[in-house]
Write an enzyme that holds these catalytic residues in place. Sequence first.
Site, PDB file in Angstrom:
ATOM      1  N   GLY A  17       0.845  -1.193   0.000  1.00 16.33           N
ATOM      2  CA  GLY A  17       0.000   0.000   0.000  1.00 16.33           C
ATOM      3  C   GLY A  17       0.874   1.235   0.000  1.00 16.33           C
ATOM      4  N   PHE A  21       3.212   9.808   2.461  1.00 24.02           N
ATOM      5  CA  PHE A  21       4.663   9.798   2.207  1.00 24.02           C
ATOM      6  C   PHE A  21       5.117   8.344   2.156  1.00 24.02           C
ATOM      7  CE2 PHE A  21       4.788  14.197   2.804  1.00 24.02           C
ATOM      8  CZ  PHE A  21       4.001  14.514   3.905  1.00 24.02           C
ATOM      9  N   ASP A 133      -5.073  10.537  15.241  1.00 28.28           N
ATOM     10  CA  ASP A 133      -5.419  10.307  13.835  1.00 28.28           C
ATOM     11  C   ASP A 133      -6.151   8.985  13.676  1.00 28.28           C
ATOM     12  OD1 ASP A 133      -3.555  10.662  10.693  1.00 28.28           O
ATOM     13  OD2 ASP A 133      -5.595  11.155  11.304  1.00 28.28           O
TER      14      ASP A 133
HETATM   15  C1  LIG Z   1      -1.842   3.080   7.206  1.00 27.37           C
HETATM   16  C2  LIG Z   1      -0.945   3.663   6.157  1.00 27.37           C
HETATM   17  C3  LIG Z   1       0.451   3.186   6.387  1.00 27.37           C
HETATM   18  N1  LIG Z   1       0.479   1.740   6.217  1.00 27.37           N
HETATM   19  C4  LIG Z   1       1.339   1.016   6.958  1.00 27.37           C
HETATM   20  O1  LIG Z   1       2.161   1.528   7.691  1.00 27.37           O
HETATM   21  C5  LIG Z   1       1.196  -0.459   6.873  1.00 27.37           C
HETATM   22  C6  LIG Z   1       1.795  -1.337   7.740  1.00 27.37           C
HETATM   23  C7  LIG Z   1       1.442  -2.676   7.471  1.00 27.37           C
HETATM   24  N2  LIG Z   1       1.644  -3.907   7.995  1.00 27.37           N
HETATM   25  N3  LIG Z   1       0.953  -4.801   7.297  1.00 27.37           N
HETATM   26  C8  LIG Z   1       0.279  -4.177   6.315  1.00 27.37           C
HETATM   27  N4  LIG Z   1      -0.543  -4.894   5.480  1.00 27.37           N
HETATM   28  C9  LIG Z   1      -1.079  -4.455   4.295  1.00 27.37           C
HETATM   29  O2  LIG Z   1      -0.887  -3.331   3.880  1.00 27.37           O
HETATM   30  C10 LIG Z   1      -1.933  -5.420   3.524  1.00 27.37           C
HETATM   31  C11 LIG Z   1      -2.694  -4.942   2.488  1.00 27.37           C
HETATM   32  C12 LIG Z   1      -3.527  -5.813   1.772  1.00 27.37           C
HETATM   33  C13 LIG Z   1      -3.600  -7.176   2.096  1.00 27.37           C
HETATM   34  N5  LIG Z   1      -4.456  -8.034   1.406  1.00 27.37           N
HETATM   35  C14 LIG Z   1      -5.205  -7.571   0.262  1.00 27.37           C
HETATM   36  C15 LIG Z   1      -6.617  -8.144   0.288  1.00 27.37           C
HETATM   37  N6  LIG Z   1      -6.588  -9.610   0.503  1.00 27.37           N
HETATM   38  C16 LIG Z   1      -7.929 -10.166   0.460  1.00 27.37           C
HETATM   39  C17 LIG Z   1      -5.925  -9.922   1.783  1.00 27.37           C
HETATM   40  C18 LIG Z   1      -4.486  -9.438   1.764  1.00 27.37           C
HETATM   41  C19 LIG Z   1      -2.819  -7.637   3.152  1.00 27.37           C
HETATM   42  C20 LIG Z   1      -1.986  -6.770   3.872  1.00 27.37           C
HETATM   43  C21 LIG Z   1       0.565  -2.820   6.401  1.00 27.37           C
HETATM   44  S1  LIG Z   1       0.209  -1.286   5.746  1.00 27.37           S
HETATM   45  C22 LIG Z   1       1.438   3.826   5.476  1.00 27.37           C
HETATM   46  C23 LIG Z   1       1.846   5.102   5.813  1.00 27.37           C
HETATM   47  C24 LIG Z   1       2.783   5.734   5.028  1.00 27.37           C
HETATM   48  C25 LIG Z   1       3.319   5.102   3.902  1.00 27.37           C
HETATM   49  C26 LIG Z   1       2.892   3.807   3.579  1.00 27.37           C
HETATM   50  C27 LIG Z   1       1.945   3.166   4.367  1.00 27.37           C
END
Ligand SMILES: CC[C@@H](NC(=O)c1cc2[nH]nc(NC(=O)c3ccc(N4CCN(C)CC4)cc3)c2s1)c1ccccc1
Length: 273
Positions: A17, A21, A133
């Site tokens: 994702g 930033f 937030d």
């Molecule tokens: C909350 C925003 C923040 N994100 C983090 O820190 C994040 C930290 C972190 N740990 N694990 C994540 N997991 C995922 O992003 C993720 C997304 C989709 C997934 N699936 C898709 C659908 N499927 C059915 C199941 C699996 C599984 C895991 C994220 S994001 C961020 C801030 C700044 C820059 C980048 C990201």
Amino acid sequence: PEKQWSLQDFDIGKPLGRGKFGRVYLAREKSSGFMVALKVLFKSEIKQPNLARQLRREVEIQSHLRHEHILRLFGYFHDEKRVYLILEYACRGELYKILRKYGRFSERRAAKYIMQMSKALLYLHQKHVIHRDIKPENLLVGVHGELKIADFGWSVHAPNSRRKTTCGTLDYLPPEIVEGRDHDENVDLWSLGVLCYEFLVGVPPFEDLSSQQATFRRISRVDLKIPEHISPQAADLIRRLLKHNPTDRLPLDQVLKHPWIIEHTAGATVSEN
Ligand SMILES: CC[C@@H](NC(=O)c1cc2[nH]nc(NC(=O)c3ccc(N4CCN(C)CC4)cc3)c2s1)c1ccccc1
């Protein structure tokens, strides 16, 4: 002694994702095979002093937190162009995408999430940390369907009067921040009420797509309309959290004892699918 990490310690996988930033990637730590989320931020993008300070605060705060509903930060490192945060991998993804897919949650699912959020906020407030937030975009889902609060970029030690120059949605801001006044942990109680409303209705309570000013006005006036389909108990909890006066908001220990939470989460402590 803290281990010195470097990019060579990881196999980088698919992008997970992106935030305002930087981006986050699935990664495997080579020697253990442990899956993590590697958040990559470009130094060029966080050059401004307040962003660098915000990042240092995020790392400082999140690295010391240990709670099942708070995403772990295991460590960090940097090279000449980027800063890397080694984060817990939440394998069931982003809550806001699940909310958009379903439209809105059942009272049982919403109550389970609000209970988990309340436990996490209770832990944070005991450490005098306010997240500031709390919104669906910052919530992730773990392997047992449990919530994980991510992205402590806006968290601070309470009390705080720093101006919050928001980049994201304003829907979650409480009146005291919208009106530029001092704020404390009670801002998170307001956000919890906004979150509960959005889980059950599908849109935030004070959203006014015509303008930001219109949204500010609705927040400041607590112009709250709760739809008929919301149960009286859920409506009661939402009303007790969305109080203009921060000290009138229902404290977290009372949220956890609220009839709506008790009724809809009885026996939900076992891991749910
Ligand atoms: C909350 C925003 C923040 N994100 C983090 O820190 C994040 C930290 C972190 N740990 N694990 C994540 N997991 C995922 O992003 C993720 C997304 C989709 C997934 N699936 C898709 C659908 N499927 C059915 C199941 C699996 C599984 C895991 C994220 S994001 C961020 C801030 C700044 C820059 C980048 C990201």
